[in-house]
Scaffold this motif. Structure first.
Motif, PDB file in Angstrom:
ATOM      1  N   UNK A  70       6.574   3.593  10.116  1.00  0.00           N
ATOM      2  CA  UNK A  70       7.558   4.001   8.945  1.00  0.00           C
ATOM      3  C   UNK A  70       8.544   2.863   8.609  1.00  0.00           C
ATOM      4  N   UNK A  71       9.011   2.192   9.517  1.00  0.00           N
ATOM      5  CA  UNK A  71       9.708   0.997   9.095  1.00  0.00           C
ATOM      6  C   UNK A  71       8.827  -0.188   8.464  1.00  0.00           C
ATOM      7  N   UNK A  72       7.666  -0.452   8.895  1.00  0.00           N
ATOM      8  CA  UNK A  72       6.753  -1.115   8.067  1.00  0.00           C
ATOM      9  C   UNK A  72       6.701  -0.578   6.674  1.00  0.00           C
ATOM     10  N   UNK A  73       6.264   0.836   6.659  1.00  0.00           N
ATOM     11  CA  UNK A  73       6.281   1.122   5.011  1.00  0.00           C
ATOM     12  C   UNK A  73       7.404   0.800   4.377  1.00  0.00           C
ATOM     13  N   UNK A  74       8.525   1.204   5.005  1.00  0.00           N
ATOM     14  CA  UNK A  74       9.718   0.813   4.178  1.00  0.00           C
ATOM     15  C   UNK A  74       9.887  -0.454   3.544  1.00  0.00           C
ATOM     16  N   UNK A  75       9.780  -1.186   4.727  1.00  0.00           N
ATOM     17  CA  UNK A  75       9.830  -2.794   4.095  1.00  0.00           C
ATOM     18  C   UNK A  75       8.817  -3.264   3.171  1.00  0.00           C
ATOM     19  N   UNK A  76       7.658  -2.597   2.895  1.00  0.00           N
ATOM     20  CA  UNK A  76       6.877  -2.615   1.900  1.00  0.00           C
ATOM     21  C   UNK A  76       7.137  -1.840   0.890  1.00  0.00           C
ATOM     22  N   UNK A  77       8.205  -1.556   0.481  1.00  0.00           N
ATOM     23  CA  UNK A  77       8.520  -0.230  -0.089  1.00  0.00           C
ATOM     24  C   UNK A  77       7.301   0.642  -0.765  1.00  0.00           C
ATOM     25  N   UNK A  78       6.828   1.161   0.316  1.00  0.00           N
ATOM     26  CA  UNK A  78       5.738   2.209  -0.143  1.00  0.00           C
ATOM     27  C   UNK A  78       6.423   3.692  -0.522  1.00  0.00           C
ATOM     28  N   UNK A  79       5.927   4.103  -1.643  1.00  0.00           N
ATOM     29  CA  UNK A  79       6.216   5.428  -2.298  1.00  0.00           C
ATOM     30  C   UNK A  79       6.259   6.660  -1.254  1.00  0.00           C
ATOM     31  N   UNK A  80       5.690   6.519  -0.205  1.00  0.00           N
ATOM     32  CA  UNK A  80       5.237   7.700   0.739  1.00  0.00           C
ATOM     33  C   UNK A  80       6.344   8.080   1.646  1.00  0.00           C
ATOM     34  N   UNK A  81       7.465   7.227   1.713  1.00  0.00           N
ATOM     35  CA  UNK A  81       8.484   7.597   2.692  1.00  0.00           C
ATOM     36  C   UNK A  81       9.469   8.466   1.883  1.00  0.00           C
ATOM     37  N   UNK A  82       9.970   9.441   2.622  1.00  0.00           N
ATOM     38  CA  UNK A  82      10.833  10.314   2.084  1.00  0.00           C
ATOM     39  C   UNK A  82      12.389   9.559   1.896  1.00  0.00           C
ATOM     40  N   UNK A  83      12.891   9.879   0.770  1.00  0.00           N
ATOM     41  CA  UNK A  83      14.119   9.170   0.307  1.00  0.00           C
ATOM     42  C   UNK A  83      15.100   9.159   1.696  1.00  0.00           C
ATOM     43  N   UNK A  84      15.377  10.038   2.219  1.00  0.00           N
ATOM     44  CA  UNK A  84      16.394  10.021   3.009  1.00  0.00           C
ATOM     45  C   UNK A  84      15.991   9.249   4.573  1.00  0.00           C
ATOM     46  N   UNK A  85      14.522   9.003   4.679  1.00  0.00           N
ATOM     47  CA  UNK A  85      14.162   8.459   5.986  1.00  0.00           C
ATOM     48  C   UNK A  85      14.538   6.963   5.472  1.00  0.00           C
ATOM     49  N   UNK A  86      14.123   6.724   4.225  1.00  0.00           N
ATOM     50  CA  UNK A  86      14.085   5.263   3.710  1.00  0.00           C
ATOM     51  C   UNK A  86      15.567   4.763   3.754  1.00  0.00           C
ATOM     52  N   UNK A  87      16.358   5.559   3.532  1.00  0.00           N
ATOM     53  CA  UNK A  87      17.999   5.354   3.448  1.00  0.00           C
ATOM     54  C   UNK A  87      18.434   5.020   5.046  1.00  0.00           C
ATOM     55  N   UNK A  88      17.740   5.757   6.056  1.00  0.00           N
ATOM     56  CA  UNK A  88      18.229   5.677   7.410  1.00  0.00           C
ATOM     57  C   UNK A  88      17.669   4.298   7.716  1.00  0.00           C
ATOM     58  N   UNK A  89      16.435   4.213   7.549  1.00  0.00           N
ATOM     59  CA  UNK A  89      15.850   2.983   7.829  1.00  0.00           C
ATOM     60  C   UNK A  89      16.724   1.691   7.368  1.00  0.00           C
ATOM     61  N   UNK A  90      16.762   1.676   5.834  1.00  0.00           N
ATOM     62  CA  UNK A  90      17.522   0.655   5.436  1.00  0.00           C
ATOM     63  C   UNK A  90      18.893   0.405   6.220  1.00  0.00           C
ATOM     64  N   UNK A  91      19.710   1.352   6.546  1.00  0.00           N
ATOM     65  CA  UNK A  91      20.986   1.199   7.004  1.00  0.00           C
ATOM     66  C   UNK A  91      20.555   0.361   8.585  1.00  0.00           C
ATOM     67  N   UNK A  92      19.585   0.905   9.248  1.00  0.00           N
ATOM     68  CA  UNK A  92      19.372   0.418  10.563  1.00  0.00           C
ATOM     69  C   UNK A  92      18.785  -1.297  10.303  1.00  0.00           C
TER      70      UNK A  92
END
Lengths: 337, 337
Positions: free
Chosen positions: B23-45
């Motif tokens: 999931x982190x990897x997906x966020x890093x490549x900003x994939x659209x498949x990640x749920x917004x709140x997950x994305x945010x949590x990951x960014x914070x970390x």
DNA sequence: CGGCTGAATTGGACCGTTCCAACACTTGGC
DNA sequence: GCCAAGTGTTGGAACGGTCCAATTCAGCCG
């Protein structure tokens, strides 16, 4: 030129040579623990298959890249410093090669992929965001052409103030009291320091008994140099000696003198900061303050390598003094004027 | 500045954010498949831990580096081409940045670790051993400043022959029949081509009815230019126009003219190949044949990127014609002489 | 002959990502 | 109430090396 064909890996070689991949790895690092005939067999396989090591895999495994980064802001727009840059870069490359490092050029415009063991900042201000990224990555780094006020940040730079001082002292020795400085962006550290050094030496020698006209060019195009020079030289109180603080402004000044029928050095003495190409072949040959850019490159390379390899010893903060090269564009002030 | 402290990896971030590393990897490549709140949590970390991706690992996994290599032989010793080099490099960096590539400088002296997606050879002869290594690694490559005779090898170079021709044609137009060429290493392709173009145009215009003295400087130091010029100009049969095929030789020629009291362009017309800094600010401003080095840089960058990314379209072999810039160092031949 | 030593070789964990196939969980249609 | 079709998420297998600990094997000594 296809990207197809899978590359030969260490495993393929191992199979071909009838050994394990560990042995191939040992051979590649020519470890003495490999039996001569094994070594030979592996070499044969290596050759036959045309093996080329994968740098990324190696880097990942051993945690070092063998590359030093050079970051600079808008290389291409730094027309100013192009010649200077290539001087420094030549020296950097030479010394880095001696230590078996390659050099990677980072452009602030591309997201930073830190694939280096250490980073050099060339003419990048210490508060640039790029610097923070590198600090956060805990990479060794050093500044070139910029100094800091603290005692820890490693840098190699020019003693610009000493350069300005050299110019002023030469004028003072020649008896000039009405002098001018043609400068650009006196807010930027290197230019500020040159000006400060110049004015400092002047004040020490004459106290208030000298006039120093400072003209700031709007940009570095020849036209701006011309305009600045015209403002300085066309009035009635024109100086008898000018310090051009950036070599890009020199051609404009020379043109202006030609148009005003001012002779150099008869009517005006000129010193230029930087020793641009052909300054010595101009008519007249121009007296310059030459920064030792190769020296900065050399010391900078040594510095970053020693930081990367964890060696101590080399002083981490160095300032290098420019040299005054007296040619024929300066002459004693003629009191009959 | 320790090398200690293990770097933050994608796993650390995953743990901190309570998700998997995928999931982190997906966020890093900003994939659209990640749920917004997950994305945010990951960014914070990501932020909190100060995560910095490991370029080597990424490269290894996806098989691309995002880096183009620039290989050149003995950069530092190519004083000749320093200024020219920095022009071309500026353009290269700019265009590569547009395409999100960094640039790595290879020094032939350090064992080649091919950590790039493609390679540019700048002023490297096509038979240099470096080239073979790159071919064997099946990397896309292109030559800059060198042309080949086959129809496949990609290159971007100057039409040096056309440059020589331009100079000769200008002299012919002005009525000069006794001309000279001050050259250096006429065996090296770029110099050979300049000379051939010059002599070709001369022969076409005059047949055998012209004299062309070719003097070869021993090196590129000003002294060698001076000596060469002296040999050419001190005799009784001195030419009325000189083509200086390398700008490093120009200062020596100018000095020589001063010493012989030859006036430019009154007694001697001068054209210089390359448009060195301040050529237009000299006295007199020098007529030049200017190679379009920025253009070569730009097209070279586009070329290698299109090869790396497997796009077609751009012609793979390009020659760029230099331009004649007429200033004040050339004038019609005066028949009263 | 058995045990010891050292030299040569090897399997496998690891480096930090990406990416694919599989999985869980909603949602909605019938 | 069940199945199909998404939508998010995940484990694990690559990627291609390095390097350590374990293993094999020959030679030597008592």
């Amino acid at each position: 030129m296809g990207r197809t064909h899978r590359n030969v890996t260490i495993r393929d070689v191992a199979k071909a040579a009838g050994v394990s991949k560990s042995t191939v790895s040992l051979v590649l690092q020519d470890s003495p623990k490999v039996a001569p005939k094994t070594r030979e067999r592996v070499w044969a396989a290596l050759d036959k298959l045309g093996y080329i090591p994968n740098a990324a895999a190696r880097t990942l495994a051993q945690g070092r890249t063998g590359v030093i980064g050079l970051a600079t802001v808008n290389f291409n727009q730094k027309l100013t410093e192009r010649i200077y840059f290539s001087g420094i870069m030549g020296a950097l490359l030479e010394v880095l090669a001696e230590h078996k490092y390659h050099m990677m050029i980072y452009n602030a415009a591309v997201p930073l992929q830190l694939a280096v063991d250490g980073m050099l900042f060339l003419s990048v201000n210490v508060d640039h965001p790029l610097v923070d990224q590198v600090k956060r990555a805990r990479l060794p780094y050093a500044f070139l052409n910029r100094r800091t006020t603290d005692a820890e940040t490693p840098y190699v730079s020019h003693d610009f103030a000493a350069g300005g001082r050299l110019a002023a002292e030469h004028f003072i020795e020649l008896g000039h009291r009405h002098v001018g400085v043609l400068t650009w962006r006196p807010g930027i550290p290197p230019h500020k320091e040159r000006l400060a050094g110049f004015q400092g030496a002047l004040a020490e020698a004459y106290g208030g008994g000298a006039t120093c006209t400072v003209i700031e060019a709007t940009d570095l195009m020849p036209a701006a140099g011309y305009k600045g020079a015209m403002r300085m030289l066309s009035g009635p109180a024109r100086p008898t000696a000018v310090f051009v603080s950036n070599y890009e402004l020199l051609p404009g000044l020379l043109d202006c003198c030609r148009d005003l029928s001012l002779r150099i050095p008869g009517d005006l003495s000129v010193i230029c900061f930087d020793d641009p190409w052909a300054a010595g072949a101009m008519d007249p040959p121009i007296t310059v303050v030459r920064p030792a850019s190769e020296e900065v490159g050399r010391l900078g390379a040594e510095l970053i390598v020693s930081l990367v390899e964890g060696r101590q010893g080399r002083p981490a903060q160095t300032l290098i003094s420019p040299r005054l090269i007296v040619r024929e564009s300066t002459r004693p002030f003629d009191h009959r004027q």
